[in-house]
Write a protein that holds these residues in place. Sequence first.
Motif, PDB file in Angstrom:
ATOM      1  N   GLN A   1      21.810   1.742  12.964  1.00 34.19           N
ATOM      2  CA  GLN A   1      21.392   2.766  12.423  1.00 34.19           C
ATOM      3  C   GLN A   1      21.771   2.477  10.852  1.00 34.19           C
ATOM      4  OE1 GLN A   1      24.003   5.787  14.099  1.00 34.19           O
ATOM      5  NE2 GLN A   1      25.638   5.461  11.616  1.00 34.19           N
ATOM      6  N   ASN A   2      23.069   1.758  10.458  1.00 31.15           N
ATOM      7  CA  ASN A   2      23.285   1.733   9.273  1.00 31.15           C
ATOM      8  C   ASN A   2      21.997   1.111   8.113  1.00 31.15           C
ATOM      9  OD1 ASN A   2      25.664   2.862   9.592  1.00 31.15           O
ATOM     10  ND2 ASN A   2      27.130   0.476  10.087  1.00 31.15           N
ATOM     11  N   GLN A   3      21.634  -0.278   8.709  1.00 27.44           N
ATOM     12  CA  GLN A   3      20.667  -0.454   8.098  1.00 27.44           C
ATOM     13  C   GLN A   3      18.907   0.566   7.656  1.00 27.44           C
ATOM     14  OE1 GLN A   3      20.057  -3.448  10.627  1.00 27.44           O
ATOM     15  NE2 GLN A   3      20.519  -5.563  10.028  1.00 27.44           N
ATOM     16  N   PHE A   4      18.934   1.297   8.863  1.00 30.36           N
ATOM     17  CA  PHE A   4      18.046   2.257   9.153  1.00 30.36           C
ATOM     18  C   PHE A   4      18.463   3.647   8.138  1.00 30.36           C
ATOM     19  CE2 PHE A   4      16.703   6.692  10.058  1.00 30.36           C
ATOM     20  CZ  PHE A   4      15.924   6.344   9.416  1.00 30.36           C
ATOM     21  N   LEU A   5      19.186   3.484   7.795  1.00 29.23           N
ATOM     22  CA  LEU A   5      20.222   5.111   6.495  1.00 29.23           C
ATOM     23  C   LEU A   5      19.746   4.030   5.126  1.00 29.23           C
ATOM     24  CD1 LEU A   5      22.949   7.013   9.102  1.00 29.23           C
ATOM     25  CD2 LEU A   5      20.644   6.951   7.901  1.00 29.23           C
ATOM     26  N   ALA A   6      20.448   2.953   5.126  1.00 27.16           N
ATOM     27  CA  ALA A   6      20.565   2.728   3.993  1.00 27.16           C
ATOM     28  C   ALA A   6      18.961   2.238   3.265  1.00 27.16           C
ATOM     29  CB  ALA A   6      20.994   1.271   3.936  1.00 27.16           C
ATOM     30  N   LEU A   7      18.366   2.089   4.531  1.00 21.78           N
ATOM     31  CA  LEU A   7      16.382   2.088   4.028  1.00 21.78           C
ATOM     32  C   LEU A   7      15.694   3.167   3.696  1.00 21.78           C
ATOM     33  CD1 LEU A   7      13.866   0.177   3.746  1.00 21.78           C
ATOM     34  CD2 LEU A   7      13.334   1.237   6.609  1.00 21.78           C
ATOM     35  N   VAL A   8      16.151   3.969   4.185  1.00 24.60           N
ATOM     36  CA  VAL A   8      15.934   6.044   3.459  1.00 24.60           C
ATOM     37  C   VAL A   8      16.109   6.489   2.643  1.00 24.60           C
ATOM     38  CG1 VAL A   8      14.468   6.166   5.872  1.00 24.60           C
ATOM     39  CG2 VAL A   8      16.907   7.018   5.446  1.00 24.60           C
ATOM     40  N   GLY A   9      17.678   5.923   1.560  1.00 26.18           N
ATOM     41  CA  GLY A   9      18.091   6.159   1.271  1.00 26.18           C
ATOM     42  C   GLY A   9      19.387   7.071   1.354  1.00 26.18           C
ATOM     43  N   HIS A  10      19.973   6.960   2.673  1.00 27.88           N
ATOM     44  CA  HIS A  10      20.748   7.931   2.815  1.00 27.88           C
ATOM     45  C   HIS A  10      22.053   8.110   2.221  1.00 27.88           C
ATOM     46  CE1 HIS A  10      22.430  10.813   5.800  1.00 27.88           C
ATOM     47  NE2 HIS A  10      23.926   9.828   5.885  1.00 27.88           N
ATOM     48  N   TYR A  11      22.543   6.253   2.201  1.00 27.49           N
ATOM     49  CA  TYR A  11      23.842   6.219   1.441  1.00 27.49           C
ATOM     50  C   TYR A  11      24.027   6.776   0.013  1.00 27.49           C
ATOM     51  CZ  TYR A  11      25.322   4.329   6.271  1.00 27.49           C
ATOM     52  OH  TYR A  11      25.432   4.328   7.600  1.00 27.49           O
TER      53      TYR A  11
ATOM     54  N   ILE B   1      13.525   9.822   9.601  1.00 24.96           N
ATOM     55  CA  ILE B   1      12.028   9.302   9.169  1.00 24.96           C
ATOM     56  C   ILE B   1      10.942  10.073   8.884  1.00 24.96           C
ATOM     57  CG2 ILE B   1      10.276   7.931  11.026  1.00 24.96           C
ATOM     58  CD1 ILE B   1      12.833   7.110  12.560  1.00 24.96           C
ATOM     59  N   ARG B   2      10.966  11.942  10.048  1.00 26.68           N
ATOM     60  CA  ARG B   2       9.239  12.234   9.493  1.00 26.68           C
ATOM     61  C   ARG B   2       9.283  12.127   7.980  1.00 26.68           C
ATOM     62  NH1 ARG B   2       9.126  15.103  15.140  1.00 26.68           N
ATOM     63  NH2 ARG B   2       8.332  12.713  16.185  1.00 26.68           N
ATOM     64  N   GLN B   3      10.719  12.965   7.207  1.00 27.82           N
ATOM     65  CA  GLN B   3      11.224  13.637   6.126  1.00 27.82           C
ATOM     66  C   GLN B   3      10.432  11.975   5.195  1.00 27.82           C
ATOM     67  OE1 GLN B   3      15.503  14.488   5.778  1.00 27.82           O
ATOM     68  NE2 GLN B   3      15.145  16.630   6.520  1.00 27.82           N
TER      69      GLN B   3
ATOM     70  N   ASP C   1       1.126  -1.563   0.297  1.00 23.80           N
ATOM     71  CA  ASP C   1       0.103   0.250   0.104  1.00 23.80           C
ATOM     72  C   ASP C   1       0.885   1.016  -0.235  1.00 23.80           C
ATOM     73  OD1 ASP C   1      -1.592   1.805   0.509  1.00 23.80           O
ATOM     74  OD2 ASP C   1      -2.362   1.399   2.425  1.00 23.80           O
ATOM     75  N   PRO C   2       1.381   2.160  -1.113  1.00 24.29           N
ATOM     76  CA  PRO C   2       1.711   3.046  -1.323  1.00 24.29           C
ATOM     77  C   PRO C   2       1.143   4.550  -0.316  1.00 24.29           C
ATOM     78  CG  PRO C   2       0.048   3.181  -3.162  1.00 24.29           C
ATOM     79  CD  PRO C   2      -0.065   2.216  -2.500  1.00 24.29           C
ATOM     80  N   GLU C   3       0.402   4.154  -0.269  1.00 25.47           N
ATOM     81  CA  GLU C   3       0.161   5.560   1.149  1.00 25.47           C
ATOM     82  C   GLU C   3      -0.470   4.955   2.301  1.00 25.47           C
ATOM     83  OE1 GLU C   3      -1.811   8.471  -0.176  1.00 25.47           O
ATOM     84  OE2 GLU C   3      -1.560   7.078  -1.644  1.00 25.47           O
ATOM     85  N   ALA C   4       0.349   3.763   2.536  1.00 26.85           N
ATOM     86  CA  ALA C   4       0.538   3.637   3.767  1.00 26.85           C
ATOM     87  C   ALA C   4       1.234   4.072   4.612  1.00 26.85           C
ATOM     88  CB  ALA C   4       0.377   1.909   4.240  1.00 26.85           C
ATOM     89  N   ILE C   5       1.405   4.075   6.139  1.00 30.12           N
ATOM     90  CA  ILE C   5       2.637   5.487   6.891  1.00 30.12           C
ATOM     91  C   ILE C   5       3.182   4.256   8.152  1.00 30.12           C
ATOM     92  CG2 ILE C   5       2.701   6.990   8.873  1.00 30.12           C
ATOM     93  CD1 ILE C   5       0.943   8.809   7.458  1.00 30.12           C
ATOM     94  N   GLN C   6       4.434   3.829   7.816  1.00 25.07           N
ATOM     95  CA  GLN C   6       5.640   3.136   8.233  1.00 25.07           C
ATOM     96  C   GLN C   6       5.714   3.762   9.950  1.00 25.07           C
ATOM     97  OE1 GLN C   6       6.428  -0.379   7.156  1.00 25.07           O
ATOM     98  NE2 GLN C   6       4.831   0.634   5.784  1.00 25.07           N
ATOM     99  N   LYS C   7       5.440   2.975  10.978  1.00 27.12           N
ATOM    100  CA  LYS C   7       5.761   3.311  12.011  1.00 27.12           C
ATOM    101  C   LYS C   7       7.316   3.150  12.383  1.00 27.12           C
ATOM    102  CE  LYS C   7       0.649   3.683  12.772  1.00 27.12           C
ATOM    103  NZ  LYS C   7      -0.269   3.802  14.025  1.00 27.12           N
ATOM    104  N   PHE C   8       7.597   3.586  13.433  1.00 20.62           N
ATOM    105  CA  PHE C   8       8.817   3.824  14.331  1.00 20.62           C
ATOM    106  C   PHE C   8       8.924   3.676  15.297  1.00 20.62           C
ATOM    107  CE2 PHE C   8       9.159   4.240   9.442  1.00 20.62           C
ATOM    108  CZ  PHE C   8      10.935   3.400   9.013  1.00 20.62           C
ATOM    109  N   TYR C   9       9.988   3.210  16.184  1.00 18.95           N
ATOM    110  CA  TYR C   9      10.021   3.203  17.510  1.00 18.95           C
ATOM    111  C   TYR C   9      11.404   3.359  17.252  1.00 18.95           C
ATOM    112  CZ  TYR C   9      10.992   3.200  23.053  1.00 18.95           C
ATOM    113  OH  TYR C   9      11.232   3.739  23.594  1.00 18.95           O
ATOM    114  N   VAL C  10      12.266   4.179  18.320  1.00 22.57           N
ATOM    115  CA  VAL C  10      14.024   4.546  18.344  1.00 22.57           C
ATOM    116  C   VAL C  10      13.869   4.945  19.046  1.00 22.57           C
ATOM    117  CG1 VAL C  10      15.519   6.307  16.865  1.00 22.57           C
ATOM    118  CG2 VAL C  10      13.722   6.151  15.471  1.00 22.57           C
ATOM    119  N   TYR C  11      15.417   3.993  19.489  1.00 20.23           N
ATOM    120  CA  TYR C  11      15.914   3.755  20.901  1.00 20.23           C
ATOM    121  C   TYR C  11      17.281   4.110  21.094  1.00 20.23           C
ATOM    122  CZ  TYR C  11      16.967   2.564  25.820  1.00 20.23           C
ATOM    123  OH  TYR C  11      17.792   3.338  26.944  1.00 20.23           O
TER     124      TYR C  11
END
Length: 120
Positions: A108-118, A36-38, A3-13
């Motif tokens: 951290q690295n997996q997350f940054l790769a997921l959001v296209g940071h690298y 995450i918000r961006q 679902d391209p309209e689905a908003i992914q939810k994250f818990y950050v610690y």
Amino acid sequence: AYDPEAIQKFYVYGDFDPDGDGVADADGRDQIVSKIRQWGGKVTDALTYDVDFLVLGAEPPLPTPPPDGEVDPVKIAKYVAEQREFETYQQLIGEARSASLNIPILNQNQFLALVGHYDR
């Protein structure tokens, strides 16, 4: 189904080092939350069944207990705080992996790769 309209939810610690200077700190968490918000995700305040990802910072070290008979309240308070942080980190991993939640855990690295940071 996707679902391209689905908003992914994250818990950050934890403490993160997104700028790569070798120092994980609490300010790094703010940068992760901002990404995450961006990206269009939502950051939650609790690890619940509807969280899509648990994003963990650097694992806190297991603190060394103060010597027997230690009376310095500052040292004791520091140990207690470090022990609580270590236990919380481990507890979150256990909860996320539990059969009732089964939430993917990203470092951290997996997350940054997921959001296209690298850059690729």
